[in-house]
Design an enzyme around this catalytic site. Structure first.
Site, short mmCIF file in Angstrom:
data_model
loop_
_atom_site.label_atom_id
_atom_site.label_comp_id
_atom_site.label_asym_id
_atom_site.label_seq_id
_atom_site.Cartn_x
_atom_site.Cartn_y
_atom_site.Cartn_z
N HIS A 195 1.48 4.50 4.36
CA HIS A 195 0.71 5.13 3.28
C HIS A 195 1.16 6.58 3.06
CE1 HIS A 195 -2.99 2.25 3.79
NE2 HIS A 195 -1.85 1.63 3.52
N SER A 213 0.81 -1.22 0.00
CA SER A 213 0.00 0.00 0.00
C SER A 213 0.84 1.26 0.00
CB SER A 213 -0.94 -0.01 1.21
OG SER A 213 -1.81 -1.12 1.16
#
Length: 279
Positions: free
Chosen positions: A256, A199
């Site tokens: 992230h 991610s």
């Protein structure tokens, strides 16, 4: 874009010139004003370049049409049938990492940032000095079917665009840089916790593509606004703890955000370097 570089009649096709300027890293816009086409640039040096290229084209000294044709071939959107070895390798490696994670913690310990040691009540996490590959390899760990499916789809959607446009080696270097940055951000924010997944890298791809498309646009990096809005909204939703509130588990939010920021930084650096070398 606030500096006028040149004016041309509406009958003159400036598309080949525009493609040529993009290929040379000259940021510009073309608009219609008072029955003429106006080419706008950001600085005087770019204006001088635009006028010089245009004059050489009019004089027959520059075959912009041929160069534009080559540039269009290079800048066409990523095609599913293109050979994209690094994108495919990242997906396969992530699937293998998901398999190791599901089989046993001992196997996943090979890829995790922390070493896992079995104890009576579970596993003890400890750092492994000198094993620097662990700064990157957590990107291949995935926890569950939805996790690997979601990430594999986004790696394919975003990673292939970068590999198709700028080459396999560049995608590999970008992935390593963003992966290390996102993993270390997560370690700094939540030390002593097991984490993994692509991610952070995916958000790095997003930041890279958006910035590149803003300052040096190419067709391959044209993302629907809905995708960008969705991914940024998802980042915000995760950061405010919504996923934990509804029982979906903790999210590596620092990874992230670290990936997004590092992708933006790499894009800015690459564009600046390209502009300097093109002069």
């Amino acid at each position: 874009m606030n500096l006028e570089a040149l004016r041309a009649p509406l009958s003159k096709d400036l598309r080949p010139l525009s493609v040529f300027l993009i290929d040379k890293g000259v940021a510009h816009q073309i608009s219609e004003q008072q029955g003429e086409q106006v080419v706008w640039v950001m600085d005087r040096e770019s204006a001088v370049l635009v006028r010089a290229f245009y004059e050489r084209f009019l004089a027959g000294e520059l075959e912009i049409g041929a160069i534009a044709g080559e540039s269009r071939a290079q800048d066409r959107p990523a095609h599913p049938k293109a050979f994209l070895p690094v994108t495919l390798l990242l997906i396969v490696a992530s699937i293998i990492g998901a398999g190791l994670t599901s089989l046993s913690p001992e196997l996943s310990s090979v890829l995790s940032y922390y070493q896992l040691t079995a104890v009576d009540n579970g596993y003890l996490l400890s750092e492994a000095p000198g094993q620097y590959w662990r700064w990157f390899t957590p990107v291949f760990l995935h926890f569950g079917f939805l996790h690997i499916t979601f990430n594999a789809l986004w790696v394919w959607e975003l990673g292939r665009r970068i590999e198709f446009q700028q080459g396999s080696l560049w995608l590999l270097l970008l992935t390593v840089a963003v992966g290390v940055a996102s993993n270390l951000a997560q370690v700094w924010y939540t030390p002593g916790q097991l984490f993994g997944g692509m991610s952070g890298v995916i958000y790095g791809y997003l930041g890279y593509i958006v910035v590149w498309q803003r300052f040096a646009p190419v067709p391959a990096y044209e993302l629907p606004k809905g995708i960008v809005i969705f991914m940024l909204a998802w980042l915000f939703i995760c950061m405010v703890g919504f996923t934990e509130m509804v029982g979906l588990g903790a999210i590596a939010n620092a990874a992230h955000l670290g990936g997004l920021v590092s992708g933006i930084v790499v894009a800015v650096a690459a564009i600046v370097l390209r502009t300097l070398t093109a002069r």
